[in-house]
Design a protein around this motif. Structure first.
Motif, PDB file in Angstrom:
ATOM      1  N   HIS A 121      51.400  70.578  94.575  1.00 22.19           N
ATOM      2  CA  HIS A 121      50.456  70.011  93.624  1.00 22.19           C
ATOM      3  C   HIS A 121      51.238  69.153  92.635  1.00 22.19           C
ATOM      4  O   HIS A 121      51.736  69.646  91.615  1.00 22.19           O
ATOM      5  CB  HIS A 121      49.686  71.119  92.904  1.00 22.19           C
ATOM      6  CG  HIS A 121      48.765  71.871  93.799  1.00 22.19           C
ATOM      7  ND1 HIS A 121      47.992  72.936  93.375  1.00 22.19           N
ATOM      8  CD2 HIS A 121      48.474  71.719  95.125  1.00 22.19           C
ATOM      9  CE1 HIS A 121      47.279  73.394  94.380  1.00 22.19           C
ATOM     10  NE2 HIS A 121      47.565  72.676  95.449  1.00 22.19           N
ATOM     11  N   GLY A 147      50.826  71.656  83.493  1.00 20.28           N
ATOM     12  CA  GLY A 147      52.054  71.826  84.255  1.00 20.28           C
ATOM     13  C   GLY A 147      53.242  71.357  83.446  1.00 20.28           C
ATOM     14  O   GLY A 147      53.231  71.384  82.213  1.00 20.28           O
ATOM     15  N   ARG A 160      54.462  68.611  87.987  1.00 15.56           N
ATOM     16  CA  ARG A 160      54.121  69.713  88.887  1.00 15.56           C
ATOM     17  C   ARG A 160      53.090  70.598  88.183  1.00 15.56           C
ATOM     18  O   ARG A 160      53.355  71.133  87.107  1.00 15.56           O
ATOM     19  CB  ARG A 160      55.369  70.520  89.262  1.00 15.56           C
ATOM     20  CG  ARG A 160      55.117  71.569  90.346  1.00 15.56           C
ATOM     21  CD  ARG A 160      56.433  72.207  90.770  1.00 15.56           C
ATOM     22  NE  ARG A 160      57.329  71.221  91.342  1.00 15.56           N
ATOM     23  CZ  ARG A 160      57.332  70.836  92.602  1.00 15.56           C
ATOM     24  NH1 ARG A 160      56.455  71.386  93.446  1.00 15.56           N
ATOM     25  NH2 ARG A 160      58.196  69.939  93.035  1.00 15.56           N
ATOM     26  N   ILE A 162      50.498  73.778  87.368  1.00 16.23           N
ATOM     27  CA  ILE A 162      50.761  75.212  87.292  1.00 16.23           C
ATOM     28  C   ILE A 162      50.258  75.951  88.523  1.00 16.23           C
ATOM     29  O   ILE A 162      50.641  77.103  88.743  1.00 16.23           O
ATOM     30  CB  ILE A 162      50.120  75.816  86.024  1.00 16.23           C
ATOM     31  CG1 ILE A 162      48.607  75.568  86.019  1.00 16.23           C
ATOM     32  CG2 ILE A 162      50.751  75.257  84.777  1.00 16.23           C
ATOM     33  CD1 ILE A 162      47.900  76.226  84.852  1.00 16.23           C
ATOM     34  N   THR A 163      49.395  75.322  89.327  1.00 19.50           N
ATOM     35  CA  THR A 163      48.900  75.971  90.545  1.00 19.50           C
ATOM     36  C   THR A 163      49.775  75.700  91.756  1.00 19.50           C
ATOM     37  O   THR A 163      49.457  76.167  92.844  1.00 19.50           O
ATOM     38  CB  THR A 163      47.469  75.503  90.834  1.00 19.50           C
ATOM     39  OG1 THR A 163      47.441  74.063  90.875  1.00 19.50           O
ATOM     40  CG2 THR A 163      46.515  75.990  89.765  1.00 19.50           C
ATOM     41  N   ASP A 164      50.847  74.930  91.582  1.00 21.45           N
ATOM     42  CA  ASP A 164      51.759  74.682  92.690  1.00 21.45           C
ATOM     43  C   ASP A 164      52.378  76.012  93.144  1.00 21.45           C
ATOM     44  O   ASP A 164      52.733  76.856  92.307  1.00 21.45           O
ATOM     45  CB  ASP A 164      52.857  73.710  92.251  1.00 21.45           C
ATOM     46  CG  ASP A 164      53.745  73.295  93.403  1.00 21.45           C
ATOM     47  OD1 ASP A 164      53.460  72.250  94.020  1.00 21.45           O
ATOM     48  OD2 ASP A 164      54.723  74.010  93.688  1.00 21.45           O
ATOM     49  N   HIS A 167      55.524  77.131  91.341  1.00 20.78           N
ATOM     50  CA  HIS A 167      55.558  77.097  89.882  1.00 20.78           C
ATOM     51  C   HIS A 167      55.235  78.469  89.309  1.00 20.78           C
ATOM     52  O   HIS A 167      54.440  79.226  89.861  1.00 20.78           O
ATOM     53  CB  HIS A 167      54.550  76.079  89.349  1.00 20.78           C
ATOM     54  CG  HIS A 167      54.696  75.803  87.879  1.00 20.78           C
ATOM     55  ND1 HIS A 167      54.063  76.556  86.915  1.00 20.78           N
ATOM     56  CD2 HIS A 167      55.419  74.866  87.220  1.00 20.78           C
ATOM     57  CE1 HIS A 167      54.389  76.085  85.726  1.00 20.78           C
ATOM     58  NE2 HIS A 167      55.200  75.065  85.877  1.00 20.78           N
ATOM     59  N   GLY A 184      51.656  80.147  90.682  1.00 20.24           N
ATOM     60  CA  GLY A 184      50.779  79.245  91.406  1.00 20.24           C
ATOM     61  C   GLY A 184      50.474  79.762  92.797  1.00 20.24           C
ATOM     62  O   GLY A 184      51.320  80.380  93.458  1.00 20.24           O
ATOM     63  N   THR A 185      49.257  79.496  93.257  1.00 20.70           N
ATOM     64  CA  THR A 185      48.822  79.991  94.564  1.00 20.70           C
ATOM     65  C   THR A 185      48.538  78.875  95.558  1.00 20.70           C
ATOM     66  O   THR A 185      48.248  79.162  96.716  1.00 20.70           O
ATOM     67  CB  THR A 185      47.547  80.839  94.392  1.00 20.70           C
ATOM     68  OG1 THR A 185      46.501  80.006  93.857  1.00 20.70           O
ATOM     69  CG2 THR A 185      47.792  82.006  93.458  1.00 20.70           C
ATOM     70  N   LEU A 191      45.170  81.402  89.796  1.00 17.58           N
ATOM     71  CA  LEU A 191      46.541  81.803  89.534  1.00 17.58           C
ATOM     72  C   LEU A 191      46.657  83.300  89.781  1.00 17.58           C
ATOM     73  O   LEU A 191      45.673  84.034  89.676  1.00 17.58           O
ATOM     74  CB  LEU A 191      46.944  81.495  88.086  1.00 17.58           C
ATOM     75  CG  LEU A 191      47.014  80.028  87.654  1.00 17.58           C
ATOM     76  CD1 LEU A 191      47.273  79.948  86.154  1.00 17.58           C
ATOM     77  CD2 LEU A 191      48.092  79.278  88.416  1.00 17.58           C
ATOM     78  N   PRO A 244      42.562  78.769  85.929  1.00 21.01           N
ATOM     79  CA  PRO A 244      43.158  77.838  84.965  1.00 21.01           C
ATOM     80  C   PRO A 244      42.093  77.192  84.092  1.00 21.01           C
ATOM     81  O   PRO A 244      41.002  76.839  84.551  1.00 21.01           O
ATOM     82  CB  PRO A 244      43.870  76.805  85.850  1.00 21.01           C
ATOM     83  CG  PRO A 244      44.054  77.476  87.172  1.00 21.01           C
ATOM     84  CD  PRO A 244      42.895  78.407  87.320  1.00 21.01           C
TER      85      PRO A 244
END
Length: 310
Positions: A121, A147, A160, A162-164, A167, A184-185, A191, A244
């Protein structure tokens, strides 16, 4: 004589018209005939004036709208910490007697590109190193944390989210200060909280804010809201998922927080290195006591624990 006669007739007609309005029907009829001609002549001028006024008012509205959007984004980025600061102030007022200060410098950036890789992401913004953007810098929108800056170019940077999947962001529960890490999922709407004890005080609806640990994200910014808490007696940790708060798939403008010293670790006191014996001096034997630390020969030896009891 003809000129004098015509002049006398003209004077007579003007006098009668002034007193009796004899020429009003003729004047009204001529005005009705001439009015379409006057309108046709003045139509281009009036149309150009109205068009100019319309364009000027539209441009003015566009400028005002742009300025209001910019102010709204800045105000939202500053005000979203209000709830976290109120809770912190309530917990620490008896000890500190003062409130926190909002001292971060912010930079507004705009989305320019979205990475289409489904396994990461990443988005690109229009601010780079020429605008003092640095790697690791926190990125927010009007609702919460988005992010952090991952790569920096001259006129752009990659962020990047925060859901990466790679991360992680340190967070705390705003209600009670419970600290954990939001992972991150790969899903923009979810999350996961890692290593939450099964007996931890966390519940659906809790607000997660940045804890400030790690020196990257400033403390107190909203991150997510707890949606589901699954407690399995056979597992040591609870399964907690959160949503988020930032509009990760809709925000086009965002704020880059330039926190100054947020990413710097405190200076540690200097530690003197142990002296290394020179080649000319013999190395002390293992277990030997240095001369300056050796006990005085005249002083009695120290008592051994348990000896007095014996």
């Amino acid at each position: 004589m003809r000129l004098v006669l015509l002049a006398l007739v003209s004077v007579l007609l003007m006098t009668l018209d002034h007193r009796q309005q004899l020429a009003d029907p003729v004047r009204q009829g001529l005005a009705a005939v001439v009015w379409p001609v006057q309108q046709a002549v003045s139509l281009p001028i009036e149309a150009s004036q109205r068009l100019g006024e319309h364009l000027a008012s539209r441009q003015q509205l566009v400028d005002e709208n742009r300025e209001l959007r910019r102010r709204y984004l800045l105000d939202q980025a500053r005000l979203q910490r209000l709830q976290a600061l109120e809770m912190e102030n309530q917990r620490l007022r008896d000890l500190l007697g003062s409130s926190g200060q909002l001292g971060e410098t912010v930079l507004i950036a705009e989305l320019t590109r979205v990475d289409l890789d489904p396994y990461s992401h990443l988005i690109q913004v229009d601010k780079g190193s020429v605008h003092q953007v640095t790697v690791g810098q926190a990125v927010l929108d009007a609702e919460g944390v988005m992010g952090q800056v991952d790569r920096v170019g001259t006129h752009g940077a990659m962020v990047r989210l925060i859901t990466d999947p790679s991360h992680a962001i340190p967070v705390e529960v705003n209600r009670n200060g419970l600290r954990t890490i939001a992972l991150g999922t790969g899903d923009l709407n979810r999350l996961e909280l890692g290593s939450v004890p099964i007996n931890a005080d966390i519940q659906s609806g809790d607000l997660l804010v940045t804890s400030g640990l790690g020196g990257v994200f400033p403390r107190g910014y909203p991150v997510a809201e707890v949606e589901r808490v699954v407690l399995d007696p056979g597992e040591p940790f609870a399964r907690v998922s959160a949503r988020p708060l930032a509009a990760l798939d809709r925000s086009r403008k965002m704020v880059l927080v330039q926190g100054g010293a947020l990413g710097r670790m405190p200076d540690l006191p200097a530690v003197e290195a142990p002296a290394v014996p020179s080649a000319s001096e013999p190395a002390p034997a293992p277990g030997a006591v240095p001369p300056e630390e050796a006990p005085d020969a005249a002083s009695p030896p120290a008592a051994v624990p348990g000896e007095e009891a014996q």
